[in-house]
Motif scaffolding. Structure first.
Motif, PDB file in Angstrom:
ATOM      1  N   GLU A   1       0.820  -1.206   0.000  1.00 18.82           N
ATOM      2  CA  GLU A   1       0.000   0.000   0.000  1.00 18.82           C
ATOM      3  C   GLU A   1       0.855   1.258   0.000  1.00 18.82           C
ATOM      4  O   GLU A   1       0.536   2.246  -0.672  1.00 18.82           O
TER       5      GLU A   1
ATOM      6  N   PHE B   1       2.168   1.681  -3.479  1.00 20.53           N
ATOM      7  CA  PHE B   1       1.109   2.207  -4.348  1.00 20.53           C
ATOM      8  C   PHE B   1       0.917   3.706  -4.133  1.00 20.53           C
ATOM      9  O   PHE B   1       0.765   4.467  -5.096  1.00 20.53           O
ATOM     10  N   ASP B   2       0.926   4.143  -2.882  1.00 22.21           N
ATOM     11  CA  ASP B   2       0.756   5.574  -2.591  1.00 22.21           C
ATOM     12  C   ASP B   2       1.886   6.394  -3.203  1.00 22.21           C
ATOM     13  O   ASP B   2       1.651   7.470  -3.770  1.00 22.21           O
TER      14      ASP B   2
ATOM     15  N   SER C   1       1.463   6.422  -7.023  1.00 25.37           N
ATOM     16  CA  SER C   1       0.328   7.274  -7.398  1.00 25.37           C
ATOM     17  C   SER C   1       0.683   8.750  -7.300  1.00 25.37           C
ATOM     18  O   SER C   1       0.314   9.554  -8.167  1.00 25.37           O
TER      19      SER C   1
ATOM     20  N   GLY D   1      -1.574  -3.762 -11.610  1.00 26.56           N
ATOM     21  CA  GLY D   1      -2.588  -4.063 -10.602  1.00 26.56           C
ATOM     22  C   GLY D   1      -2.296  -5.354  -9.857  1.00 26.56           C
ATOM     23  O   GLY D   1      -2.542  -5.446  -8.654  1.00 26.56           O
TER      24      GLY D   1
ATOM     25  N   LEU E   1       0.411  -4.418  -7.307  1.00 25.44           N
ATOM     26  CA  LEU E   1      -0.018  -3.490  -6.254  1.00 25.44           C
ATOM     27  C   LEU E   1      -1.357  -3.863  -5.636  1.00 25.44           C
ATOM     28  O   LEU E   1      -1.919  -3.086  -4.850  1.00 25.44           O
ATOM     29  N   SER E   2      -1.879  -5.042  -5.977  1.00 27.14           N
ATOM     30  CA  SER E   2      -3.147  -5.544  -5.413  1.00 27.14           C
ATOM     31  C   SER E   2      -4.302  -4.576  -5.666  1.00 27.14           C
ATOM     32  O   SER E   2      -5.094  -4.264  -4.761  1.00 27.14           O
ATOM     33  N   LYS E   3      -4.395  -4.091  -6.916  1.00 27.67           N
ATOM     34  CA  LYS E   3      -5.451  -3.158  -7.303  1.00 27.67           C
ATOM     35  C   LYS E   3      -6.037  -3.605  -8.641  1.00 27.67           C
ATOM     36  O   LYS E   3      -5.389  -4.286  -9.436  1.00 27.67           O
ATOM     37  N   SER E   4      -7.270  -3.194  -8.879  1.00 25.91           N
ATOM     38  CA  SER E   4      -7.875  -3.422 -10.186  1.00 25.91           C
ATOM     39  C   SER E   4      -7.395  -2.348 -11.159  1.00 25.91           C
ATOM     40  O   SER E   4      -6.787  -1.351 -10.744  1.00 25.91           O
TER      41      SER E   4
ATOM     42  N   ARG F   1      -9.188  -0.235 -12.601  1.00 29.35           N
ATOM     43  CA  ARG F   1      -9.910   0.992 -12.263  1.00 29.35           C
ATOM     44  C   ARG F   1      -9.258   1.716 -11.091  1.00 29.35           C
ATOM     45  O   ARG F   1      -9.267   2.949 -11.026  1.00 29.35           O
ATOM     46  N   GLU F   2      -8.626   0.962 -10.175  1.00 27.06           N
ATOM     47  CA  GLU F   2      -8.053   1.558  -8.964  1.00 27.06           C
ATOM     48  C   GLU F   2      -6.576   1.915  -9.105  1.00 27.06           C
ATOM     49  O   GLU F   2      -6.082   2.799  -8.413  1.00 27.06           O
ATOM     50  N   VAL F   3      -5.858   1.225 -10.005  1.00 28.62           N
ATOM     51  CA  VAL F   3      -4.405   1.336 -10.021  1.00 28.62           C
ATOM     52  C   VAL F   3      -3.919   2.636 -10.657  1.00 28.62           C
ATOM     53  O   VAL F   3      -2.768   3.046 -10.467  1.00 28.62           O
TER      54      VAL F   3
END
Length: 475
Positions: free
Chosen positions: A275, A278-279, A282, A396, A399-402, A404-406
């Motif tokens: 996480e 990912f932050d 992003s 994704g 980073l364990s995201k879809s 849409r989220e990544v």
């Protein structure tokens, strides 16, 4: 910082010299000769990357793990292997010319000689860097690029210059670097210690080949659309090579941003702090969106005039191709492979590269068969979009995201929606100006006003939001 600056200057000179070569040749050669030279340059670029198997990359990563004597032995073996690969690469080019008659044998022989020399010389910069001689490495990269520029330009100066004279000039420029390279690599060449390196050639190839496949795929991706134009619309190849130029700033910025966080991402992912990784990623992407989106849209607006500056010719078809190719840069807000490499997903890097290569070849080929140069450009644009979603899917998984989220879709879409309307208005308002130089000046002035004005408004809005939040927190 001075060492980093030297490397950055050297790399920038390399990119600028490639663009300057195209700028000079397209203005000094006839369309037919420039088409042939453009095809030869694309062959040279692919062959130079493919012939080395990226063995020079192992110098930076694997030499520091060894003693001085073992490192010298490792470097000497690498140099010998690169010489052998250069010979093989040159032979393969001659074989291809003999079978398919692409450039003419004397011209291809000059290209093959350049590849033969360049293959072992790719080791010079990594060897200097690993020995903490970054300033010298920067000078070597920059001077090599300038020499190549001089060789190519000198080959184009005689009246009636041909592709053969230009590539002979490039081969001579490569040979001129040899004495300096021998001096810089002399400790490696004369090394004779009995201490053996702990890294076998098999392990070295296992480290380098995945990277080589990814890099070769990337270079092929940038070349295959040009080859499709050569097949389906050969008279437009020279124009397309100029129109399909990647603006250096749009490629350097995402790479620099990803490089800046690569070490941190590697550490966080290794510790399982997905996480946090990912932050950080992003935040870097959002920062780049704020820069890349307005630059890309502005370059699209001034595309016809910028292409006129580069080529000295006016072509509505080439201008449209340039604008469409520039729009590909809207997704270049980061270097997506950085996260995959940080997570140790070398196989995913190769997958992403191969997917883009295959899609670009297929879609550009279909587009070229239907609509020539513009069709190739539209096909490449579609290929990049599909490959982008595939790369986001791979990210994704890390980073364990879809999908849409990544990616910060809302921020990206808002930036496009904010800058597009005024830039479209500028394009429409200035289209009636007859003189292209006046039109370029007016467009540039209005674009600066729009971008600066929107940034001031955004900062004011962000400041008001921040104050409101602080007031709410105090209450």
């Amino acid at each position: 910082m001075s060492r980093v600056r030297a490397l950055a200057i050297g790399q920038t000179l390399v990119k600028v010299c490639y663009i300057a070569i195209a700028f000079v040749l397209v203005r000094s050669l006839t369309s037919g000769v420039w088409n042939e030279v453009a095809l030869g340059l694309s062959v040279y670029m692919v062959a130079t990357v493919a012939a080395t198997l990226s063995l020079e990359q192992s110098i930076v990563y694997q030499v520091p793990q060894q003693t001085r004597n073992a490192a010298l032995g490792f470097a000497r073996r690498t140099l010998g292997t690169l010489v052998g690969l250069g010979v093989v690469g040159a032979f393969v080019l001659c074989l291809i010319e003999w079978r398919f008659a692409i450039l003419g044998f004397p011209t291809m022989l000059a290209v093959a000689l350049t590849v033969l020399v360049d293959a072992p010389l790719t080791m010079v910069s990594p060897w200097l860097i690993v020995n903490q001689r970054e300033n010298t490495a920067g000078w070597w990269m920059g001077s090599s690029a300038v020499l190549m520029f001089c060789g190519v330009v000198c080959g184009s100066l005689p009246s009636g210059a041909t592709a053969r004279t230009i590539f002979i000039g490039m081969a001579i420029a490569a040979l001129v670097r040899l004495p300096v390279a021998l001096r810089l690599l002399w400790p490696v060449i004369v090394h004779s210690s009995p201490e053996r390196t702990s890294i076998s050639l098999r392990l070295q190839l296992g480290f380098c080949v995945p990277l080589a496949l990814a890099l070769t795929g990337g270079v092929l991706t940038r070349a295959i659309d040009k080859w499709m134009v050569a097949v389906f619309d050969p008279m437009s190849l020279g124009s397309y090579v100029i129109a399909a130029q990647e603006i250096p700033l749009l490629s350097v910025l995402p790479f620099a941003g990803a490089t800046a966080i690569a070490a941190s991402l590697s550490k966080k992912l290794a510790l399982g702090r997905v996480e946090d990784a990912f932050d950080e990623w992003s935040h870097q992407v959002i920062t780049m969106i704020d820069v890349v989106v307005p630059i890309t849209l502005a370059l699209t607006v001034i595309g016809p005039e910028l292409l006129r500056v580069m080529s000295g010719r006016s072509s509505a078809t080439a201008a449209l191709a340039f604008q469409l190719f520039t729009l590909i840069g809207l997704h270049r807000v980061t270097e997506y492979g950085a996260v995959l490499r940080a997570a140790g997903r070398s196989s995913d890097v190769i997958k992403a590269s191969l997917v883009l290569l295959v899609l670009n070849g297929a879609m550009a080929g279909v587009g070229g068969a239907i609509a020539g140069m513009v069709g190739v450009t539209i096909g490449s644009l579609c290929a990049f979009v599909v490959a982008w979603f595939f790369a986001l899917h791979l990210l994704g998984r890390v980073l364990s995201k879809s999908v849409r989220e990544v990616f910060p879709w809302l921020v990206w879409a808002r930036a496009i929606a904010t800058y597009s309307p005024p830039m479209i208005a500028i394009y429409a308002i200035t289209s009636s100006i007859g003189d292209w130089t006046t039109r370029l000046g007016v467009k540039s002035l209005l674009l600066v006003v729009v971008v600066v004005g929107l940034r001031i408004i955004d900062r004011g809005r962000d400041g008001s939001t921040r104050k409101a939040m602080e007031g709410t927190n105090r209450e």
